[in-house]
Design a protein around this motif. Sequence first.
Motif, mmCIF file in Angstrom:
data_model
loop_
_atom_site.group_PDB
_atom_site.id
_atom_site.type_symbol
_atom_site.label_atom_id
_atom_site.label_comp_id
_atom_site.label_asym_id
_atom_site.label_seq_id
_atom_site.Cartn_x
_atom_site.Cartn_y
_atom_site.Cartn_z
ATOM 1 N N GLN A 7 0.761 -1.312 -0.050
ATOM 2 C CA GLN A 7 -0.044 -0.071 -0.027
ATOM 3 C C GLN A 7 0.786 1.337 -0.012
ATOM 4 O O GLN A 7 0.791 2.093 0.918
ATOM 5 C CB GLN A 7 -0.928 0.168 1.030
ATOM 6 C CG GLN A 7 -1.986 -1.125 1.225
ATOM 7 C CD GLN A 7 -3.055 -1.183 2.156
ATOM 8 O OE1 GLN A 7 -2.841 -0.361 3.151
ATOM 9 N NE2 GLN A 7 -4.038 -2.040 2.387
ATOM 10 N N ASP A 9 2.341 5.042 -0.636
ATOM 11 C CA ASP A 9 1.675 6.290 -0.264
ATOM 12 C C ASP A 9 2.200 7.238 -1.512
ATOM 13 O O ASP A 9 1.468 8.251 -1.775
ATOM 14 C CB ASP A 9 2.118 7.009 1.056
ATOM 15 C CG ASP A 9 1.472 6.018 2.168
ATOM 16 O OD1 ASP A 9 0.015 5.578 1.862
ATOM 17 O OD2 ASP A 9 1.926 6.211 3.187
ATOM 18 N N CYS A 34 -3.158 1.598 -3.497
ATOM 19 C CA CYS A 34 -2.177 2.680 -3.484
ATOM 20 C C CYS A 34 -2.863 3.848 -2.939
ATOM 21 O O CYS A 34 -3.797 4.350 -2.965
ATOM 22 C CB CYS A 34 -1.556 2.987 -4.767
ATOM 23 S SG CYS A 34 -0.473 1.707 -5.558
ATOM 24 N N GLY A 35 -1.817 4.877 -2.313
ATOM 25 C CA GLY A 35 -2.582 6.119 -1.718
ATOM 26 C C GLY A 35 -2.365 7.407 -2.847
ATOM 27 O O GLY A 35 -2.458 8.496 -2.354
ATOM 28 N N SER A 102 4.253 0.860 3.578
ATOM 29 C CA SER A 102 3.883 2.009 3.008
ATOM 30 C C SER A 102 4.745 3.215 3.645
ATOM 31 O O SER A 102 5.318 2.896 4.929
ATOM 32 C CB SER A 102 2.586 2.364 3.203
ATOM 33 O OG SER A 102 2.271 2.894 4.886
ATOM 34 N N GLU A 103 5.059 4.269 3.077
ATOM 35 C CA GLU A 103 6.081 5.305 3.808
ATOM 36 C C GLU A 103 5.316 5.733 4.906
ATOM 37 O O GLU A 103 6.044 6.198 5.995
ATOM 38 C CB GLU A 103 6.103 6.507 2.580
ATOM 39 C CG GLU A 103 6.913 6.036 1.466
ATOM 40 C CD GLU A 103 5.984 5.334 0.304
ATOM 41 O OE1 GLU A 103 6.309 5.453 -1.022
ATOM 42 O OE2 GLU A 103 4.812 5.015 0.676
ATOM 43 N N SER A 104 4.059 5.991 5.147
ATOM 44 C CA SER A 104 3.377 6.685 6.057
ATOM 45 C C SER A 104 3.131 5.315 7.334
ATOM 46 O O SER A 104 3.181 6.196 8.556
ATOM 47 C CB SER A 104 2.021 7.340 5.793
ATOM 48 O OG SER A 104 1.157 6.393 5.356
#
Length: 147
Positions: A7, A9, A34-35, A102-104
């Motif tokens: 997922q 971002d 995906c974000g 995910s990056e976040s």
Amino acid sequence: MRLALYQPDIAGNVGTIIRLCACFGVPLDIVMPCGFPASDKQLRRAAMDYADAAEIVRHANAEAFFAEQTRNGRRVLLLTAHGETPVHRVAFTPVDTLLLGSESAGVPDDVHDRTAQRVRIPMAPGFRSLNIAVAAGIALGEALRQT
């Protein structure tokens, strides 16, 4: 060897990882959603004309991703700042899939628990994390060197 994103971002990071995968001939798995929209301008700019050369497999969710990995006899290793094993001490195999969160938010606990091994990239004290595309390049480089 495969790379996988859970997922993601940031479109620019995904584009850079698509380029990385294309250049090294490594398939990329993307666990949806995906974000960002697939038509994102940053994704296209970062991937440049490499997207057509990359093998990209999208999975509807983590369940579908892990089912395919199991069906194909792949071991999933999670790259995480909280990993127990430094990347240079992992014994990689050609059928490994390197998963990045995910990056976040990274990955949820249930995904974390389903991976075979948690791997970290050693950093100087006081630093939290690397850019996801940089981390993917470091880990993939070491995995390909070994295999």
